[in-house]
Motif scaffolding. Structure first.
Motif, PDB file in Angstrom:
ATOM      1  N   UNK A  30       0.800  -1.265   0.015  1.00 19.12           N
ATOM      2  CA  UNK A  30       0.091  -0.122   0.119  1.00 19.12           C
ATOM      3  C   UNK A  30       0.821   1.228  -0.006  1.00 19.12           C
ATOM      4  N   UNK A  31       1.924   1.317   0.803  1.00 18.32           N
ATOM      5  CA  UNK A  31       2.613   2.549   0.957  1.00 18.32           C
ATOM      6  C   UNK A  31       3.562   2.467  -0.383  1.00 18.32           C
ATOM      7  N   UNK A  32       4.050   1.240  -0.961  1.00 16.34           N
ATOM      8  CA  UNK A  32       4.835   1.340  -2.236  1.00 16.34           C
ATOM      9  C   UNK A  32       4.150   1.816  -3.172  1.00 16.34           C
ATOM     10  N   UNK A  33       2.902   1.377  -3.345  1.00 15.13           N
ATOM     11  CA  UNK A  33       1.961   1.870  -4.348  1.00 15.13           C
ATOM     12  C   UNK A  33       1.575   3.262  -4.233  1.00 15.13           C
ATOM     13  N   UNK A  34       1.485   3.876  -3.179  1.00 15.51           N
ATOM     14  CA  UNK A  34       1.386   5.429  -3.160  1.00 15.51           C
ATOM     15  C   UNK A  34       2.623   6.019  -3.548  1.00 15.51           C
ATOM     16  N   UNK A  35       3.792   5.540  -3.251  1.00 13.27           N
ATOM     17  CA  UNK A  35       5.132   6.141  -3.631  1.00 13.27           C
ATOM     18  C   UNK A  35       5.198   6.002  -4.967  1.00 13.27           C
ATOM     19  N   UNK A  64      -4.070  -8.251  -3.657  1.00 16.78           N
ATOM     20  CA  UNK A  64      -4.562  -7.450  -4.884  1.00 16.78           C
ATOM     21  C   UNK A  64      -3.633  -6.497  -4.823  1.00 16.78           C
ATOM     22  N   UNK A  65      -3.186  -5.813  -3.806  1.00 19.71           N
ATOM     23  CA  UNK A  65      -2.406  -4.519  -3.916  1.00 19.71           C
ATOM     24  C   UNK A  65      -1.031  -5.090  -4.489  1.00 19.71           C
ATOM     25  N   UNK A  66      -0.525  -6.362  -4.465  1.00 16.15           N
ATOM     26  CA  UNK A  66       0.644  -7.028  -4.799  1.00 16.15           C
ATOM     27  C   UNK A  66       0.521  -6.998  -6.492  1.00 16.15           C
ATOM     28  N   UNK A  67      -0.583  -7.155  -7.183  1.00 18.70           N
ATOM     29  CA  UNK A  67      -0.676  -7.052  -8.539  1.00 18.70           C
ATOM     30  C   UNK A  67      -0.465  -5.610  -8.911  1.00 18.70           C
ATOM     31  N   UNK A  68      -1.021  -4.795  -8.078  1.00 18.63           N
ATOM     32  CA  UNK A  68      -1.277  -3.328  -8.472  1.00 18.63           C
ATOM     33  C   UNK A  68      -0.057  -2.713  -8.539  1.00 18.63           C
ATOM     34  N   UNK A  69       1.150  -3.316  -7.776  1.00 15.65           N
ATOM     35  CA  UNK A  69       2.317  -2.820  -7.752  1.00 15.65           C
ATOM     36  C   UNK A  69       3.105  -3.176  -8.965  1.00 15.65           C
ATOM     37  N   UNK A 245      19.323  11.015  -2.299  1.00 16.84           N
ATOM     38  CA  UNK A 245      18.417  10.970  -0.992  1.00 16.84           C
ATOM     39  C   UNK A 245      17.688   9.922  -0.724  1.00 16.84           C
ATOM     40  N   UNK A 246      17.796   9.489   0.549  1.00 19.20           N
ATOM     41  CA  UNK A 246      17.274   8.408   0.976  1.00 19.20           C
ATOM     42  C   UNK A 246      15.863   8.804   1.595  1.00 19.20           C
ATOM     43  N   UNK A 247      14.806   8.160   1.163  1.00 17.13           N
ATOM     44  CA  UNK A 247      13.281   8.584   1.608  1.00 17.13           C
ATOM     45  C   UNK A 247      12.660   7.382   2.181  1.00 17.13           C
ATOM     46  N   UNK A 248      11.919   7.997   3.274  1.00 19.00           N
ATOM     47  CA  UNK A 248      10.840   7.164   4.067  1.00 19.00           C
ATOM     48  C   UNK A 248       9.624   7.501   3.557  1.00 19.00           C
ATOM     49  N   UNK A 249       8.572   6.415   3.215  1.00 21.06           N
ATOM     50  CA  UNK A 249       7.542   6.685   2.769  1.00 21.06           C
ATOM     51  C   UNK A 249       6.234   5.599   3.232  1.00 21.06           C
TER      52      UNK A 249
END
Length: 280
Positions: A30-35, A64-69, A245-249
């Motif tokens: 979920x966080x990765x998809x938002x990023x 399902x979010x894994x497929x979305x990524x 840069x190293x980002x946290x998301x």
């Protein structure tokens, strides 16, 4: 390549992510998809363990979010982003496709990225350094019982924090940072990576594997670990002005650390690596 002026997405010349572990129950897709939906980039590097074939073989799980990524990454490739995939140990099956293309995504064993500041970075997943460290004996990796329990604690800690209005926080990373032998193993891994960068005559190295995000300069070498999307929810990005840069998301977005690589002295050790060369 990208019409940045008409996009409200943040633009980066290059972005690095690794250790997503799609197919594993604690993947923060979920966080990765938002990023991914918040950025545009010329090149997207997938630095290993994107799909966790080990976990899926042991206990099949696919949200399902894994497929979305995967669909989001594929869409970026179709729209003109260069996507380069360096398989890791959890998705090592895809190493059979090194120097080939899968659905428009290039597959490489290693890669050299040249930044806007004309600095060369070696890209590897990092599992090759296990033989030079005690990492695999001291830190349980995704799928091991100890690590599963650590992430179980991590998951419930954040559920409780959310009930009380708290933001995402990695209990797993906090515990590892306070275990002496884990810190020793991480340091040994980092030293092995820096040694490899010196050996190949590059200015820096970007890797993943140990789920420990880091950005620092040691002996004139930039060491970047882009972390993971199980505990840390981190990525490495290149800014147009030459900064790394190293980002946290997660539910909050922060810059953890940055380095102005334009001020690095020319690396003196070893032969110079050729840009954009895949090493089988």
């Amino acid at each position: 390549m990208h019409d940045i002026e008409k996009s409200d997405k943040k633009y980066y010349p290059a972005v690095w992510i690794s250790d997503v572990h799609l197919g594993y129950k604690d993947c923060r897709a979920d966080y990765l998809l938002d990023f991914l939906n918040s950025i545009e980039c010329d090149t997207l590097y997938l630095v290993g363990d994107i799909v966790d074939l080990w976990s899926m073989k042991r206990n099949f799980y696919w949200h399902p979010s894994h497929y979305q990524v995967l669909a989001c990454i594929q869409a970026k490739a179709v729209q003109g982003t260069r996507v380069i995939y360096i398989p890791g140990n959890h998705d090592e099956t895809f190493r059979h496709y090194v120097n080939n293309s899968l659905f428009g995504i290039e597959v490489h064993q290693q890669f050299i990225h040249t930044t806007k500041a004309n600095k060369r970075f070696l890209l590897v997943h990092g599992d090759d350094f296990d033989s030079a460290t005690r990492y695999n004996k001291l830190i349980s990796i995704a799928g091991d019982a100890g690590y599963d329990f650590l992430l179980f604690l991590n998951r419930w800690t954040n559920r409780i924090r959310r009930l009380y209005g708290g933001n995402y926080w990695s209990l797993a990373a906090w515990i590892k940072a306070r275990v002496h032998k884990a810190r020793e193993a991480i340091e040994a891994f980092e030293n092995a990576a820096i040694h490899e960068a010196k050996k190949q005559g590059v200015d820096g190295i970007i890797c993943g594997h140990i789920h420990h995000p880091q950005l620092k300069v040691v002996d004139g070498i930039v060491y970047c670990n882009d972390g993971d999307w199980i505990e840390s929810c981190t990525a490495v990005v290149e800014q147009e002005n030459g900064r790394i840069e190293l980002l946290h998301w997660s539910d909050t977005q922060t810059v953890i650390n940055s380095a102005d690589i334009t001020k690095l002295n020319q690396n003196l050790g070893g032969p110079k690596a050729k840009p954009e060369k895949s090493v089988a």
